[in-house]
Enzyme design. Structure first.
Site, PDB file in Angstrom:
ATOM      1  N   GLY A   1       0.816  -1.152   0.010  1.00 34.68           N
ATOM      2  CA  GLY A   1       0.073   0.089   0.024  1.00 34.68           C
ATOM      3  C   GLY A   1       0.829   1.312   0.004  1.00 34.68           C
TER       4      GLY A   1
ATOM      5  CG  ASP B   1      -0.766   0.101   8.699  1.00 32.67           C
ATOM      6  OD1 ASP B   1      -1.694   0.757   8.623  1.00 32.67           O
ATOM      7  OD2 ASP B   1      -0.893  -1.360   8.066  1.00 32.67           O
TER       8      ASP B   1
ATOM      9  CD  GLU C   1      -7.851  -1.229   8.553  1.00 28.01           C
ATOM     10  OE1 GLU C   1      -8.391  -0.853   7.637  1.00 28.01           O
ATOM     11  OE2 GLU C   1      -6.643  -1.125   8.408  1.00 28.01           O
TER      12      GLU C   1
HETATM   13  O1  F6P Z   1      -0.919  -1.125   5.096  1.00 21.56           O
HETATM   14  C1  F6P Z   1      -1.689  -0.229   4.928  1.00 21.56           C
HETATM   15  C2  F6P Z   1      -2.993  -0.207   4.842  1.00 21.56           C
HETATM   16  O2  F6P Z   1      -3.669   1.318   4.449  1.00 21.56           O
HETATM   17  C3  F6P Z   1      -3.666  -0.562   5.953  1.00 21.56           C
HETATM   18  O3  F6P Z   1      -3.968  -0.036   7.240  1.00 21.56           O
HETATM   19  C4  F6P Z   1      -5.024  -0.978   5.458  1.00 21.56           C
HETATM   20  O4  F6P Z   1      -5.482  -2.117   6.461  1.00 21.56           O
HETATM   21  C5  F6P Z   1      -4.733  -1.444   4.220  1.00 21.56           C
HETATM   22  O5  F6P Z   1      -3.403  -1.023   3.693  1.00 21.56           O
HETATM   23  C6  F6P Z   1      -5.683  -1.333   3.145  1.00 21.56           C
HETATM   24  O6  F6P Z   1      -5.173  -2.014   2.083  1.00 21.56           O
HETATM   25  P1  F6P Z   1      -5.795  -1.754   0.407  1.00 21.56           P
HETATM   26  O7  F6P Z   1      -5.061  -0.403  -0.136  1.00 21.56           O
HETATM   27  O8  F6P Z   1      -5.145  -2.749  -0.456  1.00 21.56           O
HETATM   28  O9  F6P Z   1      -7.055  -1.657   0.506  1.00 21.56           O
END
Ligand code: F6P
Length: 357
Positions: A11, A136, A231
């Site tokens: 991400g 995170d 979350e």
């Molecule tokens: O690891 C970063 C993050 O934004 C997390 O906080 C979240 O759970 C995840 O990536 C969301 O992932 P994606 O962008 O694949 O939906």
């Protein structure tokens, strides 16, 4: 002459460009004719041989730009050893491109999954230097990751905005904060935003304690309450289930995310009106905050020094205000979680903020 491959994986977050700029600026000072291969869309680019040559000018003006100029993708570590749909051995393909391009090393920016694959590449003989990226803040071995503080700003701003509307309407509001399996972002944004209740995965909550905290505020004449909910927050009952049981339970769960479940339970048990706000990916977007620009520049410069000194197999990490190298084999596969017994948690409890326990 050096030839280095830059790769951003997982991400995105604020500070990726600022960090690459920090590495590149430092390297170009030392080797004006150096070549930087911008490997496109994370490990995918390394597997399938996609890159673009980056010049010194490509790094100008990107200190404040969010996202990543070379793109990113999620290529889960657990699939790295599995052939792709055409039977391609991904690890062999990455090694082969690394050799074919004549790279001296890879500079890899990423989070937990990215570090597992970076360590795998190290074990397979590639020279690797990594940098800790994620909103995170859950990478083991570093006090801070770049992207985190910028995301704290955005999540805090969301809670700030909710404050006025919550007070006007006399409602309970839940702001759901990202953070995957850890509660750093929720904890910091919750404190900064003045949340009344903070629920994080590391401290499984009891819904009755949450309800008691809300009732207490109502009895004190406070007409609104704000919950910052991670979350990944989990109830104490669910925390006792096995992975398999939890998965099965969640499959049947009608709620889009944990906040909606908590919201419904609160509404039923208190009769108070509840609203949910999910800032979602806005938390990863936009410009890095000044703090992230500073640590990105510092980490980038230190990582470049590691490349210059051929100190491979390390992550540039922040510890006690200093940038230090941490061996990749120590970082890979570990998660930095909030310690429920840590000073910060005790201090927050002292403020009267409830963790739902
Ligand atoms: O690891 C970063 C993050 O934004 C997390 O906080 C979240 O759970 C995840 O990536 C969301 O992932 P994606 O962008 O694949 O939906």
């Amino acid at each position: 002459m050096k030839r280095v491959g830059f790769l951003t994986s997982g991400g995105d977050c604020q500070g990726l460009n600022a960090t690459m700029r920090g590495v590149a600026k430092t390297l170009f000072q030392k080797y004006p004719d150096m070549e930087i291969y911008g490997i496109l869309e994370g490990y995918k680019g390394l597997i399938y041989g996609n890159y673009r040559l980056l010049k010194s000018r490509d790094f100008s003006g990107i200190l404040t730009e969010g996202g990543t100029i070379i793109g990113t993708s999620r290529t889960p570590f657990k699939y790295m050893r599995m052939p792709d749909e055409n039977g391609l051995d991904k690890v062999e393909a990455m090694k082969s491109n690394y050799k074919k391009w004549g790279l001296d090393c890879l500079v890899i920016l990423g989070g937990n999954g990215t570090h597992k694959t970076a360590n795998l590449l190290r074990e397979e003989g590639c020279n690797v230097v990594t940098l800790p990226k994620t909103i995170d803040n859950d990478i083991w071995g570093t006090d801070m990751t770049f992207g985190f503080q910028s995301a704290v700003d955005i999540a805090t701003n969301a809670i700030d905005c909710i404050h006025t509307t919550a007070a006007s309407h006399g409602r309970v509001f839940i702001v759901e904060v990202m953070g995957h399996k850890v509660g750093w972002l929720t904890l910091h944004a919750g404190i900064a935003g003045g949340a009344d209740i903070i629920l994080i995965p590391e401290i499984p909550y009891d819904i009755n304690v949450v309800v008691d905290a809300l009732d207490k505020r109502a009895k004190e004449g406070k007409n609104f309450s704000i919950l910052a909910v991670a979350e990944g927050a989990i109830s104490k009952e669910d925390a006792e289930l096995s992975k398999k049981e939890l998965k099965a339970k969640r499959k049947k769960n009608p709620f889009p995310s944990i906040s909606y479940q908590i919201g419904q339970e609160i509404q039923e048990k208190t009769g108070q009106e509840v609203r949910i706000t999910v800032p979602g990916h806005t938390q990863r977007g936009g410009q890095p905050c000044p703090y992230d620009r500073v640590i990105s520049s510092r980490l980038g410069s230190a990582a470049a020094r590691m490349v210059i000194e051929e100190k491979y197999g390390y992550m540039a990490a922040l510890r006690d205000g200093e940038v230090v190298p941490v061996p990749l084999e120590e970082v890979a596969g570990k998660l930095k979680m909030v310690d429920p017994d840590s000073a910060i948690i005790q201090e927050v409890k002292g403020l009267g903020i409830s963790f739902g326990i």
